[in-house]
Design a protein around this motif. Structure first.
Motif, PDB file in Angstrom:
ATOM      1  N   ASP A  37       0.879  -1.168   0.000  1.00 34.26           N
ATOM      2  CA  ASP A  37       0.000   0.000   0.000  1.00 34.26           C
ATOM      3  C   ASP A  37       0.921   1.224   0.000  1.00 34.26           C
ATOM      4  N   VAL A  38       1.097   1.829  -1.164  1.00 32.89           N
ATOM      5  CA  VAL A  38       2.145   2.827  -1.374  1.00 32.89           C
ATOM      6  C   VAL A  38       1.547   4.231  -1.437  1.00 32.89           C
ATOM      7  N   THR A  39       2.173   5.168  -0.711  1.00 32.78           N
ATOM      8  CA  THR A  39       1.815   6.583  -0.771  1.00 32.78           C
ATOM      9  C   THR A  39       3.020   7.360  -1.285  1.00 32.78           C
ATOM     10  N   THR A  40       2.811   8.184  -2.309  1.00 34.25           N
ATOM     11  CA  THR A  40       3.916   8.948  -2.885  1.00 34.25           C
ATOM     12  C   THR A  40       3.617  10.439  -2.847  1.00 34.25           C
ATOM     13  N   PHE A  41       4.705  11.223  -2.801  1.00 38.47           N
ATOM     14  CA  PHE A  41       4.625  12.674  -2.924  1.00 38.47           C
ATOM     15  C   PHE A  41       5.635  13.118  -3.982  1.00 38.47           C
ATOM     16  N   GLU A  42       5.189  13.939  -4.900  1.00 39.74           N
ATOM     17  CA  GLU A  42       6.063  14.548  -5.903  1.00 39.74           C
ATOM     18  C   GLU A  42       5.482  15.912  -6.250  1.00 39.74           C
ATOM     19  N   ILE A  43       6.244  16.956  -5.980  1.00 39.26           N
ATOM     20  CA  ILE A  43       5.733  18.315  -6.111  1.00 39.26           C
ATOM     21  C   ILE A  43       5.674  18.785  -7.555  1.00 39.26           C
ATOM     22  N   ASP A  44       6.529  18.251  -8.421  1.00 44.32           N
ATOM     23  CA  ASP A  44       6.608  18.687  -9.815  1.00 44.32           C
ATOM     24  C   ASP A  44       5.515  18.003 -10.637  1.00 44.32           C
ATOM     25  N   GLU A  45       4.584  18.796 -11.202  1.00 51.35           N
ATOM     26  CA  GLU A  45       3.438  18.225 -11.925  1.00 51.35           C
ATOM     27  C   GLU A  45       3.867  17.440 -13.160  1.00 51.35           C
ATOM     28  N   GLN A  46       4.889  17.934 -13.885  1.00 46.78           N
ATOM     29  CA  GLN A  46       5.341  17.219 -15.078  1.00 46.78           C
ATOM     30  C   GLN A  46       5.912  15.850 -14.716  1.00 46.78           C
ATOM     31  N   ILE A  47       6.698  15.816 -13.650  1.00 47.41           N
ATOM     32  CA  ILE A  47       7.288  14.549 -13.225  1.00 47.41           C
ATOM     33  C   ILE A  47       6.203  13.630 -12.669  1.00 47.41           C
ATOM     34  N   SER A  48       5.187  14.218 -12.039  1.00 46.84           N
ATOM     35  CA  SER A  48       4.093  13.407 -11.503  1.00 46.84           C
ATOM     36  C   SER A  48       3.372  12.619 -12.587  1.00 46.84           C
ATOM     37  N   SER A  49       3.352  13.152 -13.808  1.00 49.52           N
ATOM     38  CA  SER A  49       2.716  12.400 -14.896  1.00 49.52           C
ATOM     39  C   SER A  49       3.517  11.144 -15.214  1.00 49.52           C
ATOM     40  N   ASP A  50       4.840  11.237 -15.171  1.00 46.15           N
ATOM     41  CA  ASP A  50       5.682  10.045 -15.339  1.00 46.15           C
ATOM     42  C   ASP A  50       5.470   9.076 -14.186  1.00 46.15           C
ATOM     43  N   LEU A  51       5.377   9.628 -12.974  1.00 44.80           N
ATOM     44  CA  LEU A  51       5.172   8.795 -11.789  1.00 44.80           C
ATOM     45  C   LEU A  51       3.864   8.011 -11.889  1.00 44.80           C
ATOM     46  N   THR A  52       2.820   8.653 -12.407  1.00 48.72           N
ATOM     47  CA  THR A  52       1.532   7.960 -12.565  1.00 48.72           C
ATOM     48  C   THR A  52       1.676   6.725 -13.446  1.00 48.72           C
ATOM     49  N   VAL A  53       2.416   6.865 -14.547  1.00 50.00           N
ATOM     50  CA  VAL A  53       2.642   5.728 -15.442  1.00 50.00           C
ATOM     51  C   VAL A  53       3.396   4.626 -14.707  1.00 50.00           C
ATOM     52  N   THR A  54       4.440   5.011 -13.949  1.00 48.34           N
ATOM     53  CA  THR A  54       5.216   4.018 -13.199  1.00 48.34           C
ATOM     54  C   THR A  54       4.344   3.274 -12.201  1.00 48.34           C
ATOM     55  N   LEU A  55       3.517   3.994 -11.463  1.00 49.23           N
ATOM     56  CA  LEU A  55       2.681   3.357 -10.442  1.00 49.23           C
ATOM     57  C   LEU A  55       1.644   2.431 -11.070  1.00 49.23           C
ATOM     58  N   ASP A  56       1.117   2.817 -12.232  1.00 52.49           N
ATOM     59  CA  ASP A  56       0.192   1.924 -12.937  1.00 52.49           C
ATOM     60  C   ASP A  56       0.906   0.636 -13.333  1.00 52.49           C
ATOM     61  N   GLU A  57       2.141   0.761 -13.800  1.00 52.04           N
ATOM     62  CA  GLU A  57       2.903  -0.424 -14.178  1.00 52.04           C
ATOM     63  C   GLU A  57       3.291  -1.260 -12.956  1.00 52.04           C
ATOM     64  N   CYS A  58       3.522  -0.584 -11.818  1.00 51.27           N
ATOM     65  CA  CYS A  58       3.783  -1.324 -10.573  1.00 51.27           C
ATOM     66  C   CYS A  58       2.582  -2.211 -10.229  1.00 51.27           C
ATOM     67  N   ALA A  59       1.380  -1.643 -10.366  1.00 50.65           N
ATOM     68  CA  ALA A  59       0.168  -2.403 -10.059  1.00 50.65           C
ATOM     69  C   ALA A  59      -0.041  -3.550 -11.037  1.00 50.65           C
ATOM     70  N   ASP A  60       0.525  -3.436 -12.251  1.00 56.04           N
ATOM     71  CA  ASP A  60       0.437  -4.514 -13.224  1.00 56.04           C
ATOM     72  C   ASP A  60       1.480  -5.609 -12.965  1.00 56.04           C
ATOM     73  N   THR A  61       2.423  -5.310 -12.042  1.00 55.83           N
ATOM     74  CA  THR A  61       3.503  -6.260 -11.760  1.00 55.83           C
ATOM     75  C   THR A  61       3.255  -7.046 -10.488  1.00 55.83           C
ATOM     76  N   HIS A  62       2.624  -6.380  -9.495  1.00 52.98           N
ATOM     77  CA  HIS A  62       2.463  -7.004  -8.180  1.00 52.98           C
ATOM     78  C   HIS A  62       1.228  -6.411  -7.508  1.00 52.98           C
ATOM     79  N   SER A  63       0.718  -7.109  -6.501  1.00 47.72           N
ATOM     80  CA  SER A  63      -0.459  -6.639  -5.769  1.00 47.72           C
ATOM     81  C   SER A  63      -0.126  -5.343  -5.032  1.00 47.72           C
ATOM     82  N   MET A  64      -0.750  -4.247  -5.441  1.00 47.15           N
ATOM     83  CA  MET A  64      -0.400  -2.949  -4.896  1.00 47.15           C
ATOM     84  C   MET A  64      -1.569  -1.981  -5.028  1.00 47.15           C
TER      85      MET A  64
END
Length: 516
Positions: A87-114
């Motif tokens: 159960d992961v909570t993230t903080f990233e202040i930069d909106e542009q980087i947050s869009s990349d982070l969203t993609v990463t977290l979606d892929e994390c959920a496709d890899t393991h129960s999260m």
């Protein structure tokens, strides 16, 4: 989408990191303190905490970037603990980087129960508000972080928010760690990659007390090369990874070392008291990375005296030249006193005046400058800064009254001064202190706990010293102009506690080197 493999997850996340890092404006990077974690470093960082085999692990990443730490942790869990839910909570202040982070977290959920809660927000602002609520604050079982590196202005909003939480610190990276500590659950874990500078020095004393009061160090990893970890960001910083836990007593700390993050570390198990001396009011964190360092630390621990025992004090020089420009003189005048800068310290003695020096040679003596002046006497002077190419971290010089023709003296702020109530020392004691500070064993020891080339008065106060009698005997043996070889030989004879004649590390604890 088909399920991603752990390898594909980390590879895809690393590609996003490289692309985003290459596109990031240098001024934006500096303003936010952004230095993204390479995937190989993320794998090393997330390998340190222990993972349960099943259940739910609540994870906080308060400076997530594009998500390399989250991806590395998910990849590890998918391989080692397939029944564990994250159960992961993230903080990233930069909106542009947050869009990349969203993609990463979606892929994390496709890899393991999260499951995930993503915040595009400033962690300091959010954390200060959450802590104000008190008992309603969330708790996490594991914090993984590569916090931002940037100094905090004393009048900034960030400083005010931190003070409202009872936190006093001067850099974003220690602020992030201090805040995260307050959200750790019982038996919670925190692992972070940060500059090594927090381990010693007066600037981070309150942070160290807070860290070591709330948690107990379990593992410290040191990188030998400053240019390896964040090489694509051109960062020259001595970094460490540290793993610390709540409510989990440990008699040892694992200390590991590698050149970068890809080669195999060498590990040592070190007694906790050799890393943190509970009696040390500064709470310095001593990081010995090999058997020689362990031997040096053990020998220094056996010395009998503190500066208080010696009746000696150390202070920085009183003259801050830009604050008294009108009193700086190129050449001595009738109503002036010699002014000493680091350039005046050479080969263990004081040279004044220095021919051709661009520094002022004297300070006008008047009512304004009287508080800046020390009476004529014998002093031990140590440079506060050493150049990276210099062979020693601690460079001390002996000042005797005849060096300045018996005149009083003004000492610039980049020099540390050993004195007794702002008066001179016994000449033999001053010579002994100078010799001791210039010894090989002190240089080796300072390198263990200091990750930078600055030696402040607080660092010198934290050292153990030979006894008053031993220091005076050392001063007599070495005299005012002893060479380094003469110093080491005399120290071995005068101070048996250092046991400098032995080549082994016997009696220094049960630490052993092993592959990782």
């Amino acid at each position: 989408m088909s399920k991603l493999s752990p390898e594909s997850l980390t590879e895809r996340t690393e590609a996003r990191r490289v692309a985003r890092s290459n596109a990031l404006d240098a001024e934006v990077r500096a303003s936010l303190g952004q230095y993204f974690t390479p995937s190989t470093a993320a794998t090393l960082i997330t390998s340190l905490p222990s993972l349960p085999e099943s259940g739910v692990l609540r994870v906080l990443d308060p400076g997530a970037g594009v998500g390399n730490l989250a991806a590395a942790l998910v990849a590890r869990a998918a391989t080692e603990a397939p029944e564990l839910k994250l159960d992961v909570t993230t903080f990233e202040i930069d909106e542009q980087i947050s869009s990349d982070l969203t993609v990463t977290l979606d892929e994390c959920a496709d890899t393991h129960s999260m499951t995930c809660e993503q915040h595009t927000a400033d962690f300091i602002t959010w954390a200060a508000a959450a802590l104000t609520k008190g008992s309603d604050s969330p708790q996490w079982d594991l914090v993984v972080m590569n916090p931002p590196y940037r100094k905090i202005n004393s009048k900034s909003a960030e400083r005010g928010l931190l003070e409202s939480c009872g936190i006093e610190t001067s850099n974003l990276y220690t602020a992030f760690v201090a805040l995260a500590l307050r959200f750790l659950a019982p038996e919670g874990q925190l692992v972070a990659i940060t500059p090594r500078s927090f381990a010693n020095g007066s600037y981070f004393r309150k942070f160290r007390h807070d860290l070591l009061r709330r948690t107990r160090l379990r593992h410290i990893h040191v990188f030998e090369r400053r240019d390896k970890v964040f090489s694509d960001s051109e960062v020259l910083q001595e970094n460490v990874i540290f793993h610390t836990t709540v409510d989990q007593a440990s008699s040892n700390v694992i200390v590991s070392v590698s050149r970068g993050y890809e080669d195999r570390p060498v590990r040592h198990s070190v007694p906790y008291e050799q890393v943190v001396d509970q009696a040390d009011p500064q709470q310095f964190i001593h990081i010995a990375t090999n058997a020689e360092d362990l031997s040096t630390a053990g020998r220094m621990a056996r010395l009998p005296a503190t500066m208080r025992d010696l009746g000696v004090q150390v202070s920085t020089g009183r003259v801050v030249d830009f604050r008294t420009k009108e009193n700086l003189l190129r050449e001595p005048e009738k109503e002036s006193v010699p002014l000493l800068y680091p350039v005046n310290l050479s080969a263990g003695r004081v040279v004044w005046p220095v021919s051709g020096s661009r520094k002022p040679q004297a300070l006008a003596f008047n009512e304004d400058t009287r508080p800046l002046v020390l009476p004529s006497g014998a002093y031990c002077l140590a440079k506060r800064f050493s150049a990276k190419e210099e062979p020693r971290r601690v460079t001390a010089s002996l000042l005797l009254p005849d060096d300045l023709h018996g005149e009083d003296v003004a000492i610039e702020n980049h020099i540390n001064v050993f004195h007794q109530a702002h008066h001179g020392l016994d000449p033999d004691l001053a010579a002994g202190l100078t010799a001791y500070l210039n010894s090989s064993v002190v240089d080796q020891y300072v390198r263990i706990f200091s990750g930078h080339t600055q030696i402040n008065a607080g660092d010198l106060r934290s050292l153990k010293y030979p006894s008053l009698k031993q220091l005076k005997s050392l001063g007599v043996k070495v005299g005012p102009s002893g060479t380094s070889d003469m110093v080491d030989a005399a120290l071995a004879e005068v101070v048996p506690e250092l046991d400098l004649g032995r080549a082994d590390a016997a009696g220094i604890g049960s630490a052993a080197s092993e592959g990782s």
